[in-house]
Design an enzyme around this catalytic site. Structure first.
Site, short mmCIF file in Angstrom:
data_model
loop_
_atom_site.label_atom_id
_atom_site.label_comp_id
_atom_site.label_asym_id
_atom_site.label_seq_id
_atom_site.Cartn_x
_atom_site.Cartn_y
_atom_site.Cartn_z
N TYR A 138 0.73 -1.24 0.12
CA TYR A 138 -0.27 -0.03 0.00
C TYR A 138 0.85 1.25 0.06
O TYR A 138 1.39 1.53 1.08
CB TYR A 138 -0.82 -0.04 1.19
CG TYR A 138 -2.01 1.01 1.53
CD1 TYR A 138 -2.20 1.88 0.46
CD2 TYR A 138 -2.52 1.12 2.65
CE1 TYR A 138 -3.56 2.84 0.43
CE2 TYR A 138 -3.60 1.95 2.71
CZ TYR A 138 -4.07 2.81 1.87
OH TYR A 138 -5.10 3.84 2.07
N LYS A 166 -1.67 -1.41 -3.88
CA LYS A 166 -2.61 -0.44 -3.96
C LYS A 166 -1.88 1.00 -4.03
O LYS A 166 -1.25 1.14 -3.05
CB LYS A 166 -3.46 -0.50 -2.34
CG LYS A 166 -4.54 0.53 -2.40
CD LYS A 166 -5.28 0.54 -0.98
CE LYS A 166 -6.17 1.64 -1.08
NZ LYS A 166 -6.92 1.76 0.33
#
Length: 300
Positions: A138, A166
């Site tokens: 992320y 992400k």
């Protein structure tokens, strides 16, 4: 480029419901999770930014995964956030996630201490080594204070459990380069990028707006996948007012999502301090944006 999405294409960054007293609302979490899957989400991401992970305990994170797993069944992709400022703590959370029934983990760069890139890579690799769970990295430097630099992502792309990213870097060029040079599955982490990233080879999204409009957010990728790129663009454009109201109002998406969920009679509860709930004016604006989206989809 990855052709089979490791966690599905349409993921919701689910809020964490709390009771009026501020306790974890596991019944509400189960009802909301089932609702989101019914509305078209392939899977859910728990205890991320939208899930208020900094203010939930380790025990609450585990209980949330167990409860949601029970609600959505054994095959639904279910990721949980394990990113912390402490490598040892993230390793512990990863082991806990595996025991609780998670499909994978969501892992940020360590925040606050702002380690250099070799230390970032070492941290991420150690956590990825801690269990057999697949990893979604992320990259959200606006919150962590530290970028997972493209060269670092390249070095981690060969790790057998690092499958996805992400992307909240707002570096669209870097995302395209990594999509072209690795097998990493790239998920848009900012709702305004869902279609754009998918169009250049991304895998899907992890969406906060999906808490409110899961079907409408999913329809963008479904239309593009069906070859109707013009309709996909129009569907993305229809979402702009709601996306802007939720994600660019000066408030965290957690706050705006919970305000709207409460308006819609879905499980939510208040946010935990230091966050404050949306005021009445903001909530009214959010509701107006939601009603505008509904109106745009209604037959004339």
């Amino acid at each position: 480029m990855t052709t089979t999405p490791p966690f599905g294409r349409a993921l919701c960054a689910m809020i964490t419901p709390f009771t009026e007293s501020g306790a974890l609302d596991l019944d509400g979490a189960q009802r909301l999770a089932a609702h989101l899957i019914d509305e078209g989400c392939d899977g859910l991401v728990l205890s991320g930014t939208t899930g208020e992970s900094p203010t939930t305990t380790d025990a609450e994170k585990s209980a949330l995964v167990r409860a949601v797993r029970e609600a959505v069944g054994p095959t639904t992709p279910l990721l949980t956030g394990v990113g912390t400022a402490d490598t040892h703590h993230s390793v512990q959370l990863t082991a806990q996630a595996a025991d609780s029934g998670a499909t994978g983990i969501l892992l940020t760069a360590p925040y606050y201490s702002r380690p250099p890139q070799p230390a970032v890579a070492a941290h991420l690799r150690e956590v990825a080594d801690a269990s057999e769970l697949p990893v979604m990295l992320y990259d959200i430097p606006a919150r962590t204070g530290t970028r997972i630099e493209p060269d670092t992502l390249l070095t981690l792309a060969d790790h057998p459990r690092v499958l996805a990213v992400k992307d909240c870097s707002y570096d669209f060029l870097a995302a395209q380069k990594l999509i072209s040079r690795t097998d990493l599955a790239y998920y848009a982490g900012c709702d305004e990028h869902n279609l754009a990233l998918y169009a250049v080879g991304g895998t899907g999204y992890v969406s906060t707006v999906s808490n409110i409009a899961a079907r409408q957010v999913r329809s963008v990728l479904d239309l593009f996948e069906a070859g109707d790129t013009s309709a996909a663009a129009k569907a993305q454009q229809r979402l702009i007012p709601l996306t802007e109201s939720m994600m660019s109002s000066g408030l965290p998406g957690t706050v705006t999502a919970k305000a709207l969920l409460t308006e819609l009679g879905l499980p939510s509860g208040r946010v935990r301090a230091p966050l404050l709930p949306a005021d009445a004016h903001t909530t009214a604006d959010l509701r107006a944006a939601y009603e505008e989206l509904r109106g745009a989809l209604s037959p004339s």
